[in-house]
Write a protein that holds these residues in place. Structure first.
Motif, short mmCIF file in Angstrom:
data_model
loop_
_atom_site.label_atom_id
_atom_site.label_comp_id
_atom_site.label_asym_id
_atom_site.label_seq_id
_atom_site.Cartn_x
_atom_site.Cartn_y
_atom_site.Cartn_z
N MET A 1 -86.55 5.36 75.23
CA MET A 1 -87.09 6.63 75.66
C MET A 1 -87.72 6.51 77.05
O MET A 1 -87.60 7.41 77.87
CB MET A 1 -88.11 7.11 74.63
N ALA A 2 -88.37 5.39 77.31
CA ALA A 2 -89.01 5.18 78.61
C ALA A 2 -87.97 5.16 79.73
O ALA A 2 -88.21 5.68 80.82
CB ALA A 2 -89.81 3.89 78.60
N PHE A 3 -86.80 4.58 79.44
CA PHE A 3 -85.73 4.52 80.44
C PHE A 3 -85.29 5.93 80.84
O PHE A 3 -85.16 6.24 82.03
CB PHE A 3 -84.54 3.73 79.91
N CYS A 4 -85.06 6.79 79.86
CA CYS A 4 -84.63 8.17 80.15
C CYS A 4 -85.66 8.92 80.98
O CYS A 4 -85.30 9.62 81.94
CB CYS A 4 -84.35 8.92 78.85
N LYS A 5 -86.92 8.76 80.65
CA LYS A 5 -87.98 9.44 81.41
C LYS A 5 -88.04 8.92 82.84
O LYS A 5 -88.17 9.70 83.79
CB LYS A 5 -89.33 9.25 80.72
N ASP A 6 -87.92 7.60 83.01
CA ASP A 6 -87.97 7.01 84.35
C ASP A 6 -86.79 7.46 85.21
O ASP A 6 -86.97 7.82 86.37
CB ASP A 6 -87.99 5.49 84.27
N ILE A 7 -85.60 7.42 84.65
CA ILE A 7 -84.42 7.78 85.45
C ILE A 7 -84.42 9.27 85.78
O ILE A 7 -84.05 9.68 86.88
CB ILE A 7 -83.10 7.33 84.79
N ASN A 8 -84.87 10.10 84.86
CA ASN A 8 -84.97 11.53 85.14
C ASN A 8 -85.99 11.81 86.24
O ASN A 8 -85.77 12.66 87.10
CB ASN A 8 -85.32 12.31 83.88
N ALA A 9 -87.10 11.10 86.23
CA ALA A 9 -88.13 11.29 87.25
C ALA A 9 -87.63 10.87 88.63
O ALA A 9 -87.91 11.55 89.63
CB ALA A 9 -89.38 10.51 86.88
N ARG A 10 -86.88 9.77 88.70
CA ARG A 10 -86.42 9.27 90.00
C ARG A 10 -85.23 10.04 90.56
O ARG A 10 -84.94 9.96 91.75
CB ARG A 10 -86.05 7.79 89.90
N THR A 11 -84.50 10.75 89.71
CA THR A 11 -83.31 11.45 90.18
C THR A 11 -83.46 12.96 90.18
O THR A 11 -82.49 13.67 90.40
CB THR A 11 -82.09 11.07 89.31
N GLN A 12 -84.64 13.47 89.98
CA GLN A 12 -84.82 14.92 89.90
C GLN A 12 -84.57 15.63 91.23
O GLN A 12 -84.28 16.82 91.24
CB GLN A 12 -86.21 15.26 89.37
N LYS A 13 -84.64 14.93 92.35
CA LYS A 13 -84.42 15.58 93.64
C LYS A 13 -82.94 15.79 93.95
O LYS A 13 -82.60 16.48 94.89
CB LYS A 13 -85.08 14.78 94.77
N TYR A 14 -82.05 15.22 93.15
CA TYR A 14 -80.61 15.37 93.35
C TYR A 14 -80.04 16.43 92.43
O TYR A 14 -80.54 16.66 91.33
CB TYR A 14 -79.88 14.04 93.10
N LYS A 15 -78.96 17.08 92.87
CA LYS A 15 -78.27 18.06 92.04
C LYS A 15 -77.55 17.35 90.90
O LYS A 15 -77.24 16.17 90.97
CB LYS A 15 -77.25 18.84 92.87
N ALA A 16 -77.24 18.11 89.86
CA ALA A 16 -76.65 17.54 88.66
C ALA A 16 -75.27 16.92 88.91
O ALA A 16 -74.89 15.96 88.23
CB ALA A 16 -76.54 18.59 87.57
N ASP A 17 -74.49 17.42 89.85
CA ASP A 17 -73.14 16.90 90.07
C ASP A 17 -73.09 15.78 91.11
O ASP A 17 -72.02 15.35 91.51
CB ASP A 17 -72.20 18.03 90.49
N THR A 18 -74.24 15.27 91.51
CA THR A 18 -74.29 14.21 92.52
C THR A 18 -74.13 12.84 91.86
O THR A 18 -74.90 12.49 90.97
CB THR A 18 -75.64 14.25 93.27
N PRO A 19 -73.13 12.07 92.29
CA PRO A 19 -72.95 10.73 91.70
C PRO A 19 -74.02 9.77 92.21
O PRO A 19 -74.29 9.72 93.41
CB PRO A 19 -71.56 10.30 92.19
N MET A 20 -74.65 9.05 91.33
CA MET A 20 -75.72 8.13 91.70
C MET A 20 -75.28 6.70 91.40
O MET A 20 -74.61 6.45 90.41
CB MET A 20 -76.98 8.42 90.88
N GLN A 21 -75.70 5.80 92.25
CA GLN A 21 -75.48 4.38 92.02
C GLN A 21 -76.79 3.80 91.51
O GLN A 21 -77.83 3.97 92.13
CB GLN A 21 -75.08 3.69 93.31
N VAL A 22 -76.73 3.13 90.36
CA VAL A 22 -77.93 2.57 89.76
C VAL A 22 -77.68 1.09 89.45
O VAL A 22 -76.66 0.74 88.86
CB VAL A 22 -78.31 3.32 88.45
N THR A 23 -78.61 0.25 89.86
CA THR A 23 -78.58 -1.16 89.49
C THR A 23 -79.67 -1.38 88.45
O THR A 23 -80.85 -1.19 88.73
CB THR A 23 -78.83 -2.05 90.72
#
Length: 112
Positions: A1-23
């Motif tokens: 659950m913590a992972f989902c919250k963290d990734i949502n917080a860090r990617t909220q400035k991008y539009k939903a259809d924007t491909p993100m690269q995550v390591t």
């Protein structure tokens, strides 16, 4: 659950259809850390040029679109925020983006 919250917080400035690269790095003690990078240069170039695909034959006078140096500058500023590009100068990063554009069949011009 913590992972989902963290990734949502860090990617909220991008539009939903924007491909993100995550390591993502996961550790044995169930902790994790991840780095979110901006989309690829080719994605930015295609978006700016308004095209779906790049040229099938770059370098054969088959330019599919044109962009200005202003577009390159804006993409450079966005990419410079990436953790692995912070050390690169604007000039070096801009030259790299222009090279990518040329290999995609996108012409870079001073003014449109």
């Amino acid at each position: 659950m913590a992972f989902c919250k963290d990734i949502n917080a860090r990617t909220q400035k991008y539009k939903a259809d924007t491909p993100m690269q995550v390591t993502l790095t996961a550790y044995k003690d169930s902790t994790f850390e991840f780095i979110v990078k901006s989309p690829s240069v080719s994605w930015f170039l295609k978006k700016a040029a308004g095209i779906e695909t790049a040229s099938g034959r770059p370098g054969h006078n088959n330019m599919v679109s044109s962009l200005t140096l202003r577009h390159v500058y804006e993409i450079t500023k966005l990419k410079q925020a990436d953790p692995f590009c912070k050390h690169m100068s604007l000039e070096t990063l801009s030259k790299s983006i222009i090279g990518t554009a040329n290999s995609m069949g996108i012409e870079i011009v001073k003014d449109l």
